[in-house]
Design a protein around this motif. Sequence first.
Motif, PDB file in Angstrom:
ATOM      1  N   MET A  50       0.882  -1.191  -0.074  1.00 25.66           N
ATOM      2  CA  MET A  50      -0.018  -0.061   0.096  1.00 25.66           C
ATOM      3  C   MET A  50       1.060   1.242   0.073  1.00 25.66           C
ATOM      4  O   MET A  50       0.169   2.258   0.319  1.00 25.66           O
ATOM      5  N   LYS A  51       2.035   1.152  -0.369  1.00 31.91           N
ATOM      6  CA  LYS A  51       2.826   2.432  -0.394  1.00 31.91           C
ATOM      7  C   LYS A  51       2.651   3.067  -1.874  1.00 31.91           C
ATOM      8  O   LYS A  51       2.652   2.426  -2.793  1.00 31.91           O
ATOM      9  N   SER A  52       2.422   4.336  -1.773  1.00 34.25           N
ATOM     10  CA  SER A  52       2.438   5.174  -2.993  1.00 34.25           C
ATOM     11  C   SER A  52       3.584   5.256  -3.649  1.00 34.25           C
ATOM     12  O   SER A  52       4.554   5.311  -3.286  1.00 34.25           O
ATOM     13  N   VAL A  53       3.506   4.946  -5.158  1.00 32.16           N
ATOM     14  CA  VAL A  53       4.697   5.283  -6.081  1.00 32.16           C
ATOM     15  C   VAL A  53       4.234   6.280  -6.999  1.00 32.16           C
ATOM     16  O   VAL A  53       4.965   6.684  -8.194  1.00 32.16           O
ATOM     17  N   LYS A  54       3.411   7.360  -6.426  1.00 29.52           N
ATOM     18  CA  LYS A  54       2.899   8.501  -7.336  1.00 29.52           C
ATOM     19  C   LYS A  54       4.037   9.202  -7.662  1.00 29.52           C
ATOM     20  O   LYS A  54       4.302   9.819  -9.009  1.00 29.52           O
ATOM     21  N   SER A  55       5.118   9.690  -6.918  1.00 28.06           N
ATOM     22  CA  SER A  55       6.056  10.186  -7.187  1.00 28.06           C
ATOM     23  C   SER A  55       7.212   9.704  -8.368  1.00 28.06           C
ATOM     24  O   SER A  55       7.653  10.392  -9.336  1.00 28.06           O
ATOM     25  N   LEU A  56       7.077   8.307  -8.200  1.00 27.58           N
ATOM     26  CA  LEU A  56       7.910   7.873  -9.141  1.00 27.58           C
ATOM     27  C   LEU A  56       7.528   7.831 -10.459  1.00 27.58           C
ATOM     28  O   LEU A  56       8.081   7.947 -11.548  1.00 27.58           O
ATOM     29  N   VAL A  57       5.963   7.634 -10.486  1.00 35.41           N
ATOM     30  CA  VAL A  57       5.307   7.831 -11.904  1.00 35.41           C
ATOM     31  C   VAL A  57       5.743   9.263 -12.401  1.00 35.41           C
ATOM     32  O   VAL A  57       5.950   9.454 -13.468  1.00 35.41           O
ATOM     33  N   ILE A  58       5.592  10.281 -11.536  1.00 32.10           N
ATOM     34  CA  ILE A  58       5.714  11.728 -12.083  1.00 32.10           C
ATOM     35  C   ILE A  58       7.091  11.947 -12.692  1.00 32.10           C
ATOM     36  O   ILE A  58       7.313  12.399 -13.998  1.00 32.10           O
ATOM     37  N   ASP A  59       8.169  11.227 -12.039  1.00 28.97           N
ATOM     38  CA  ASP A  59       9.466  11.218 -12.539  1.00 28.97           C
ATOM     39  C   ASP A  59       9.686  10.569 -13.968  1.00 28.97           C
ATOM     40  O   ASP A  59      10.201  11.018 -14.719  1.00 28.97           O
ATOM     41  N   LEU A  60       8.887   9.285 -14.052  1.00 27.60           N
ATOM     42  CA  LEU A  60       8.921   8.490 -15.317  1.00 27.60           C
ATOM     43  C   LEU A  60       8.306   9.345 -16.381  1.00 27.60           C
ATOM     44  O   LEU A  60       8.794   9.438 -17.458  1.00 27.60           O
ATOM     45  N   ILE A  90      -4.272   9.007 -11.042  1.00 30.10           N
ATOM     46  CA  ILE A  90      -3.679   9.528 -12.160  1.00 30.10           C
ATOM     47  C   ILE A  90      -4.036  10.788 -12.284  1.00 30.10           C
ATOM     48  O   ILE A  90      -3.253  11.716 -12.986  1.00 30.10           O
ATOM     49  N   GLY A  91      -5.354  11.186 -12.351  1.00 33.48           N
ATOM     50  CA  GLY A  91      -6.007  12.366 -12.663  1.00 33.48           C
ATOM     51  C   GLY A  91      -5.358  13.655 -11.713  1.00 33.48           C
ATOM     52  O   GLY A  91      -5.352  14.780 -12.092  1.00 33.48           O
ATOM     53  N   ALA A  92      -4.740  13.267 -10.588  1.00 36.37           N
ATOM     54  CA  ALA A  92      -4.345  14.207  -9.683  1.00 36.37           C
ATOM     55  C   ALA A  92      -2.730  14.500  -9.628  1.00 36.37           C
ATOM     56  O   ALA A  92      -2.377  15.389  -9.208  1.00 36.37           O
ATOM     57  N   LEU A  93      -2.144  13.670 -10.851  1.00 36.53           N
ATOM     58  CA  LEU A  93      -0.733  13.764 -11.014  1.00 36.53           C
ATOM     59  C   LEU A  93      -0.395  15.158 -11.415  1.00 36.53           C
ATOM     60  O   LEU A  93      -0.977  15.551 -12.407  1.00 36.53           O
ATOM     61  N   GLN A  94       0.594  15.861 -10.848  1.00 36.46           N
ATOM     62  CA  GLN A  94       0.919  17.069 -11.269  1.00 36.46           C
ATOM     63  C   GLN A  94       2.274  16.884 -12.073  1.00 36.46           C
ATOM     64  O   GLN A  94       3.445  16.957 -11.530  1.00 36.46           O
ATOM     65  N   TRP A  95       2.049  16.921 -13.405  1.00 33.84           N
ATOM     66  CA  TRP A  95       3.255  16.894 -14.264  1.00 33.84           C
ATOM     67  C   TRP A  95       2.961  17.744 -15.712  1.00 33.84           C
ATOM     68  O   TRP A  95       1.755  18.172 -15.996  1.00 33.84           O
ATOM     69  N   SER A  96       3.961  18.021 -16.536  1.00 33.71           N
ATOM     70  CA  SER A  96       4.101  19.008 -17.495  1.00 33.71           C
ATOM     71  C   SER A  96       2.967  18.410 -18.678  1.00 33.71           C
ATOM     72  O   SER A  96       2.345  19.317 -19.206  1.00 33.71           O
ATOM     73  N   GLY A  97       2.569  17.191 -18.838  1.00 28.87           N
ATOM     74  CA  GLY A  97       1.486  16.796 -19.524  1.00 28.87           C
ATOM     75  C   GLY A  97       0.213  16.766 -19.147  1.00 28.87           C
ATOM     76  O   GLY A  97      -0.766  16.137 -19.781  1.00 28.87           O
ATOM     77  N   HIS A  98      -0.193  17.034 -17.724  1.00 25.53           N
ATOM     78  CA  HIS A  98      -1.337  16.808 -17.435  1.00 25.53           C
ATOM     79  C   HIS A  98      -2.675  17.593 -17.910  1.00 25.53           C
ATOM     80  O   HIS A  98      -3.330  16.883 -18.235  1.00 25.53           O
ATOM     81  N   GLY A  99      -2.496  18.599 -18.516  1.00 25.53           N
ATOM     82  CA  GLY A  99      -3.476  19.421 -19.046  1.00 25.53           C
ATOM     83  C   GLY A  99      -3.794  18.747 -20.401  1.00 25.53           C
ATOM     84  O   GLY A  99      -5.066  18.364 -20.612  1.00 25.53           O
ATOM     85  N   GLY A 100      -3.120  18.239 -21.203  1.00 21.35           N
ATOM     86  CA  GLY A 100      -3.077  17.306 -22.571  1.00 21.35           C
ATOM     87  C   GLY A 100      -3.756  16.054 -22.207  1.00 21.35           C
ATOM     88  O   GLY A 100      -4.712  15.557 -22.893  1.00 21.35           O
ATOM     89  N   PHE A 101      -3.400  15.537 -21.135  1.00 21.16           N
ATOM     90  CA  PHE A 101      -3.887  14.274 -20.770  1.00 21.16           C
ATOM     91  C   PHE A 101      -5.175  14.125 -20.194  1.00 21.16           C
ATOM     92  O   PHE A 101      -6.006  13.234 -20.710  1.00 21.16           O
TER      93      PHE A 101
END
Length: 99
Positions: free
Chosen positions: A44-54, A80-91
């Motif tokens: 149950m550990k989040s890997v959200k930050s790793l996904v943002i890095d990827l 996934i919708g809450a991820l803050q990354w450069s492509g978030h708007g397009g996604f």
Amino acid sequence: MADAYLNQHHVRQMLAAKGVPPTEERVWESCDKEVDNVLGHDVMKSVKSLVIDLLSYKPVLLYQGQWDAECGVGSNDAWIGALQWSGHGGFTAAPRRSG
């Protein structure tokens, strides 16, 4: 239920690795006890930050089956919708389709 299906002789024959016939000693387990003992604490550990890095490095495909009992579509869509990354708007603006 999946274990019973995957342990049927004809299914094991279809899934056998090339040159490695299934045997009665080799059975499908949804979760091996040794693997669970080693990795169970990490479930149950989040890997959200790793996904943002990827996402900042390479395109990423996150696949989930519609009947996944562990991680439902709604909960995955939310994180996934809450991820803050450069492509978030397009996604978030991209059309969605099923199938």
